[in-house]
Design a protein around this motif. Sequence first.
Motif, PDB file in Angstrom:
ATOM      1  N   ASP A 341       0.856  -1.229  -0.152  1.00 30.25           N
ATOM      2  CA  ASP A 341       0.031  -0.061  -0.084  1.00 30.25           C
ATOM      3  C   ASP A 341       0.936   1.432   0.222  1.00 30.25           C
ATOM      4  N   ILE A 342       1.348   1.441  -1.000  1.00 29.46           N
ATOM      5  CA  ILE A 342       2.245   2.784  -1.253  1.00 29.46           C
ATOM      6  C   ILE A 342       1.256   3.794  -1.689  1.00 29.46           C
ATOM      7  N   ARG A 343       1.056   4.954  -0.839  1.00 27.92           N
ATOM      8  CA  ARG A 343      -0.055   5.969  -1.062  1.00 27.92           C
ATOM      9  C   ARG A 343       0.424   7.030  -1.745  1.00 27.92           C
ATOM     10  N   MET A 344      -0.478   7.647  -2.641  1.00 29.67           N
ATOM     11  CA  MET A 344       0.230   8.780  -3.564  1.00 29.67           C
ATOM     12  C   MET A 344      -1.032   9.567  -3.965  1.00 29.67           C
ATOM     13  N   ASN A 345      -1.021  10.901  -3.654  1.00 26.52           N
ATOM     14  CA  ASN A 345      -2.012  11.852  -3.825  1.00 26.52           C
ATOM     15  C   ASN A 345      -2.128  12.271  -5.162  1.00 26.52           C
ATOM     16  N   ILE A 346      -3.156  12.309  -5.802  1.00 24.13           N
ATOM     17  CA  ILE A 346      -3.122  12.920  -7.244  1.00 24.13           C
ATOM     18  C   ILE A 346      -3.377  14.157  -7.174  1.00 24.13           C
ATOM     19  N   ASN A 347      -2.571  14.705  -8.262  1.00 29.78           N
ATOM     20  CA  ASN A 347      -2.474  16.309  -8.275  1.00 29.78           C
ATOM     21  C   ASN A 347      -2.906  16.660  -9.854  1.00 29.78           C
ATOM     22  N   GLY A 348      -3.758  16.083 -10.352  1.00 33.27           N
ATOM     23  CA  GLY A 348      -3.912  16.248 -11.611  1.00 33.27           C
ATOM     24  C   GLY A 348      -3.517  15.400 -12.725  1.00 33.27           C
ATOM     25  N   LEU A 349      -3.674  16.141 -13.982  1.00 35.12           N
ATOM     26  CA  LEU A 349      -3.183  15.278 -15.209  1.00 35.12           C
ATOM     27  C   LEU A 349      -2.394  16.150 -16.095  1.00 35.12           C
ATOM     28  N   TRP A 350      -1.516  15.452 -16.757  1.00 33.88           N
ATOM     29  CA  TRP A 350      -0.808  16.227 -17.700  1.00 33.88           C
ATOM     30  C   TRP A 350      -1.642  16.595 -18.938  1.00 33.88           C
ATOM     31  N   SER A 351      -1.036  17.600 -19.644  1.00 37.82           N
ATOM     32  CA  SER A 351      -1.943  18.033 -20.617  1.00 37.82           C
ATOM     33  C   SER A 351      -2.006  17.402 -21.891  1.00 37.82           C
ATOM     34  N   PHE A 352      -3.015  18.111 -22.904  1.00 38.48           N
ATOM     35  CA  PHE A 352      -3.055  17.614 -24.155  1.00 38.48           C
ATOM     36  C   PHE A 352      -1.752  17.180 -24.991  1.00 38.48           C
ATOM     37  N   ASN A 353      -0.681  17.954 -24.764  1.00 45.54           N
ATOM     38  CA  ASN A 353       0.362  17.419 -25.137  1.00 45.54           C
ATOM     39  C   ASN A 353       0.758  15.868 -25.114  1.00 45.54           C
ATOM     40  N   ASN A 354       0.530  15.617 -23.855  1.00 45.49           N
ATOM     41  CA  ASN A 354       0.817  14.287 -23.586  1.00 45.49           C
ATOM     42  C   ASN A 354      -0.234  13.062 -23.558  1.00 45.49           C
ATOM     43  N   ALA A 355      -1.471  13.474 -24.036  1.00 40.28           N
ATOM     44  CA  ALA A 355      -2.560  12.605 -23.973  1.00 40.28           C
ATOM     45  C   ALA A 355      -2.547  11.850 -25.329  1.00 40.28           C
TER      46      ALA A 355
END
Length: 413
Positions: A341-355
């Motif tokens: 159980d390695i916990r990581m807080n989600i802080n958003g997505l990268w941009s359309f450049n990486n999608a």
Amino acid sequence: MEKFDTLIIGGGAAGLMAAIRAASLGQNVAIAEKNRSVGEKLLLSGRGRCNFTNAEPDINTFISKYGDNGKFLYSAFSKFSPADTVKFFRWIGVEGVEERGKRIFPISGGSKRVLDAFIMQCKKFNVKIMRSTPVKAFKVKNSHIDYIITENDEFQADKYILATGGKSYPKTGSTGDGYKFAQQAGHTITKLFPALVPVKTQETWVKLAEGCNLRNVRLNVILDGKKIDERFGEMEFTNFGLSGPIVMDLSSHIPDWTEQNGELQFSLDLKPTLSHEILTERIKRDIQKFQGHKRFFGLTRSLVPAKMVKLILELSDIPFDKPVEYIADEEIDDLVNLLKDIRMNINGLWSFNNAVVTRGGVNLKEIDPSTMKSKLCDNLYLAGEILDLNGPSGGFNLQVCWSTGYIAGSVNE
């Protein structure tokens, strides 16, 4: 002003399929492509290998991959199914092979082989490909497109197919132009998000494992302490967060979860096939085996990939140079909890450049699903990523392009 039976705006996957279909039915067809070459994004698909569809045999399961909007595809898939895609590719000279996850790739040649085959069919059926021809505007009157304006000319057609793609990978030409044209024809655009995209975390220690690719791990999604989703498979640490197939699949849902304004976390289980008890016993056996010869940092090397060692040492309370024989049962228990159980807080997505794809697009309620014809503009059809449809990785998004492009090109059959 030059006139065509069918004019397609966008020479990507959906546009090329629509062109071949329409031209094979005797239409005088042209493609207006803003780039110097067609299919630039297609060349990048599957990291250049082109995962062109999926072999999932149950159509209901296939359509469920697209979420609530998937039902829109029942009509298109009934006319041009994933199985039909495999047959079509064989017809244009591209044999497919099924790989892990039921993904289907070309046996050889990858994306370039696929694009070359499509271009060859365009030549065979006399499709006029107008490269370096960016469209600037649609001229619409009384719910009918009179003509389109490009950078250097104007063109007219009986039928227009809008297949410009979304906003993902803008360097390939997918800059969202098509949404503007759809709006000029009266359409509404749902909110747009990058999808199949790497995820950012608040934690900066992820960079300690940058480039570490993990297989057969489980990633749980935790919202306000409650598990709401999970994926099993392959992921990768980056210098800003997480990437890889299971992360990018989950990324498409993150906008919905963040709207709930709760604490959103990933929980990484490095040993999903081992229970807490079995993993504890394994570590104790390793300690007995290494006793007198290793310290804690050496023990971690037997538990995780080499690129993960620094991260585990950072997150564990056990001193890195502690002899393994002095590691207490409580410390072993804490280590097991960490590995599970390695916990990581989600802080958003990268941009359309990486999608890989765009979530959102032209509202599906404004399109006839059996023909891809606009309900608001009598000579406009829409196909591909411009639609409010997106699925997970594995060939599902290209299948939308093939099926909707085929149907859009078939209307005058």
